[in-house]
Design an enzyme around this catalytic site. Structure first.
Site, PDB file in Angstrom:
ATOM      1  N   ASP A   1       0.866  -1.174   0.000  1.00  0.00           N
ATOM      2  CA  ASP A   1       0.000   0.000   0.000  1.00  0.00           C
ATOM      3  C   ASP A   1       0.909   1.232   0.000  1.00  0.00           C
ATOM      4  O   ASP A   1       1.540   1.533   1.015  1.00  0.00           O
ATOM      5  CB  ASP A   1      -0.884  -0.025   1.250  1.00  0.00           C
ATOM      6  N   VAL A   2       0.957   1.923  -1.131  1.00  0.00           N
ATOM      7  CA  VAL A   2       1.909   3.038  -1.235  1.00  0.00           C
ATOM      8  C   VAL A   2       1.550   4.205  -0.305  1.00  0.00           C
ATOM      9  O   VAL A   2       2.388   5.064  -0.035  1.00  0.00           O
ATOM     10  CB  VAL A   2       2.058   3.556  -2.691  1.00  0.00           C
TER      11      VAL A   2
ATOM     12  N   TYR B   1      -9.320  14.350  -4.878  1.00  0.00           N
ATOM     13  CA  TYR B   1      -8.431  13.905  -5.967  1.00  0.00           C
ATOM     14  C   TYR B   1      -7.724  15.100  -6.617  1.00  0.00           C
ATOM     15  O   TYR B   1      -6.505  15.095  -6.814  1.00  0.00           O
ATOM     16  CB  TYR B   1      -9.304  13.156  -6.981  1.00  0.00           C
TER      17      TYR B   1
HETATM   18  P1  NAP Z   1      -6.390   1.796 -12.752  1.00  0.00           P
HETATM   19  O1  NAP Z   1      -6.448   1.153 -14.099  1.00  0.00           O
HETATM   20  O2  NAP Z   1      -7.615   1.860 -11.926  1.00  0.00           O
HETATM   21  O3  NAP Z   1      -5.211   1.058 -11.933  1.00  0.00           O
HETATM   22  C1  NAP Z   1      -4.887   1.493 -10.644  1.00  0.00           C
HETATM   23  C2  NAP Z   1      -3.621   0.822 -10.165  1.00  0.00           C
HETATM   24  O4  NAP Z   1      -3.249   1.399  -8.890  1.00  0.00           O
HETATM   25  C3  NAP Z   1      -3.791  -0.684  -9.924  1.00  0.00           C
HETATM   26  O5  NAP Z   1      -2.574  -1.314 -10.242  1.00  0.00           O
HETATM   27  C4  NAP Z   1      -4.037  -0.758  -8.401  1.00  0.00           C
HETATM   28  O6  NAP Z   1      -3.684  -1.990  -7.809  1.00  0.00           O
HETATM   29  C5  NAP Z   1      -3.090   0.338  -7.925  1.00  0.00           C
HETATM   30  N1  NAP Z   1      -3.402   0.861  -6.578  1.00  0.00           N
HETATM   31  C6  NAP Z   1      -4.537   1.430  -6.139  1.00  0.00           C
HETATM   32  N2  NAP Z   1      -4.408   1.787  -4.836  1.00  0.00           N
HETATM   33  C7  NAP Z   1      -3.162   1.430  -4.453  1.00  0.00           C
HETATM   34  C8  NAP Z   1      -2.419   1.520  -3.239  1.00  0.00           C
HETATM   35  N3  NAP Z   1      -2.942   2.084  -2.142  1.00  0.00           N
HETATM   36  N4  NAP Z   1      -1.152   1.041  -3.206  1.00  0.00           N
HETATM   37  C9  NAP Z   1      -0.595   0.470  -4.315  1.00  0.00           C
HETATM   38  N5  NAP Z   1      -1.255   0.366  -5.499  1.00  0.00           N
HETATM   39  C10 NAP Z   1      -2.510   0.825  -5.554  1.00  0.00           C
HETATM   40  O7  NAP Z   1      -5.852   3.310 -12.837  1.00  0.00           O
HETATM   41  P2  NAP Z   1      -5.346   4.178 -14.090  1.00  0.00           P
HETATM   42  O8  NAP Z   1      -6.530   4.768 -14.744  1.00  0.00           O
HETATM   43  O9  NAP Z   1      -4.342   3.417 -14.878  1.00  0.00           O
HETATM   44  O10 NAP Z   1      -4.616   5.391 -13.322  1.00  0.00           O
HETATM   45  C11 NAP Z   1      -3.216   5.390 -13.069  1.00  0.00           C
HETATM   46  C12 NAP Z   1      -2.802   6.774 -12.604  1.00  0.00           C
HETATM   47  O11 NAP Z   1      -3.106   7.727 -13.617  1.00  0.00           O
HETATM   48  C13 NAP Z   1      -3.520   7.265 -11.339  1.00  0.00           C
HETATM   49  O12 NAP Z   1      -2.631   8.013 -10.558  1.00  0.00           O
HETATM   50  C14 NAP Z   1      -4.608   8.155 -11.882  1.00  0.00           C
HETATM   51  O13 NAP Z   1      -4.999   9.119 -10.934  1.00  0.00           O
HETATM   52  C15 NAP Z   1      -3.892   8.770 -13.063  1.00  0.00           C
HETATM   53  N6  NAP Z   1      -4.748   9.263 -14.127  1.00  0.00           N
HETATM   54  C16 NAP Z   1      -5.627   8.451 -14.767  1.00  0.00           C
HETATM   55  C17 NAP Z   1      -6.421   8.981 -15.784  1.00  0.00           C
HETATM   56  C18 NAP Z   1      -7.393   8.127 -16.546  1.00  0.00           C
HETATM   57  O14 NAP Z   1      -8.172   8.723 -17.331  1.00  0.00           O
HETATM   58  N7  NAP Z   1      -7.407   6.827 -16.404  1.00  0.00           N
HETATM   59  C19 NAP Z   1      -6.303  10.327 -16.131  1.00  0.00           C
HETATM   60  C20 NAP Z   1      -5.386  11.129 -15.451  1.00  0.00           C
HETATM   61  C21 NAP Z   1      -4.609  10.585 -14.465  1.00  0.00           C
HETATM   62  P3  NAP Z   1      -4.784  -3.212  -7.676  1.00  0.00           P
HETATM   63  O15 NAP Z   1      -4.950  -3.745  -9.076  1.00  0.00           O
HETATM   64  O16 NAP Z   1      -4.175  -4.190  -6.748  1.00  0.00           O
HETATM   65  O17 NAP Z   1      -6.037  -2.572  -7.168  1.00  0.00           O
END
Ligand code: NAP
Length: 249
Positions: A63-64, A155
């Protein structure tokens, strides 16, 4: 290859944007620690794909948001992969609600998973990087952190805080040849944006805010991470790089 022999940590590297980054790092010659929180199967699958590319991959649950867990994860990278050259602080979740109704726990949770996590891992990895006089740290924000948003003030605040964190860390760590930058992805097709993708009305509204008129694929976001993690970006630090299809807020 741009990352030959490098050792990288990608937090939240098991799914979504983090997975695309972990795989692209491996294609470019890096060994990768794939961090995740609870979905073991997804992490194992990502590691298997890294190994198919001929690189070492390890899955580490941590858990980061938790200081000790994040620091142990960094130690594990050094122990198992032999060092830590690159850290991508990508792990993320959202917990939407309006400001006036937001439970205190939801505020703390999101601030900790994003902003505190950046502190936890950067401090731990920065200590190793200082010894080697080399390091690349890439933090991840969102357009919410720049334009604000309705219904996700936790967020947006965490992501805006990461900009200040990055700019300060780049000033403190530059003397050790450590580059610290931010990538701001736009709306990307991952599980996090499932509702935006499936709800036709919402999708049209959000597509209308993007100059390229569509959501991004994780594979379109990942190359910017390779660039900032590579020595092509040796003279870039303290910057925010938007990879967002031209998001106009
Ligand atoms: P995602 O597909 O929902 O994947 C989230 C990842 O974070 C998973 O590997 C999850 O692990 C891990 N995670 C969640 N909570 C954690 C914790 N407490 N400790 C360690 N790992 C944890 O997310 P994503 O859309 O790829 O987003 C990645 C990043 O990009 C995030 O920072 C998000 O805010 C940012 N972002 C996303 C978007 C978008 O449109 N998708 C846009 C802008 C920014 P588990 O699989 O074990 O749950």
């Amino acid at each position: 290859m741009k990352l030959e022999g490098r050792k990288a940590i990608v937090t939240g590297g098991s799914r979504g944007i983090g997975k695309a980054v972990a795989l692209m790092f491996a294609k470019e010659g890096a060994d990768v620690l794939v961090n995740y929180h609870s979905n073991d199967a997804a992490a194992r699958e990502t590691v298997a794909e890294i190994e198919k590319l001929g690189r070492r991959g390890i899955a580490v649950a941590a858990d980061v948001a938790d200081y000790k867990s994040a620091q142990n994860m960094v130690d594990e990278c050094v122990k198992q992969l032999g060092g830590v050259d690159i850290v991508v602080n990508n792990a993320g979740v959202s917990k939407p609600s309006m400001l006036l109704k937001m439970p205190e726990a939801d505020w703390d949770y999101i601030i900790n998973v994003h902003l505190k996590a950046a502190f936890n891992t950067t401090q731990a990895a920065g200590r190793y990087m200082k010894e080697k006089n080399y390091g690349k740290i890439i933090n991840v924000i969102s357009t919410a952190g720049i334009f604000g948003t309705i219904g996700q003030i936790n967020y947006a605040s965490a992501k805006a805080g990461i900009i200040g964190f990055t700019k300060s860390a780049s000033r403190e760590l530059g003397r050790y040849n450590i580059n610290v930058n931010v990538i701001c992805p736009g709306i990307t097709k991952t599980e996090m944006t499932g509702k935006l993708q499936s709800d036709e009305k919402l999708r049209k509204i959000y597509e209308g805010r993007i100059q390229l008129g569509r959501f991004g694929e994780p594979e379109e976001i990942a190359p910017a991470f390779v660039f900032l993690a590579s020595d092509d970006a040796s003279y870039i630090t303290g910057q925010v790089l938007g990879v967002d299809g031209g998001y106009i807020g």
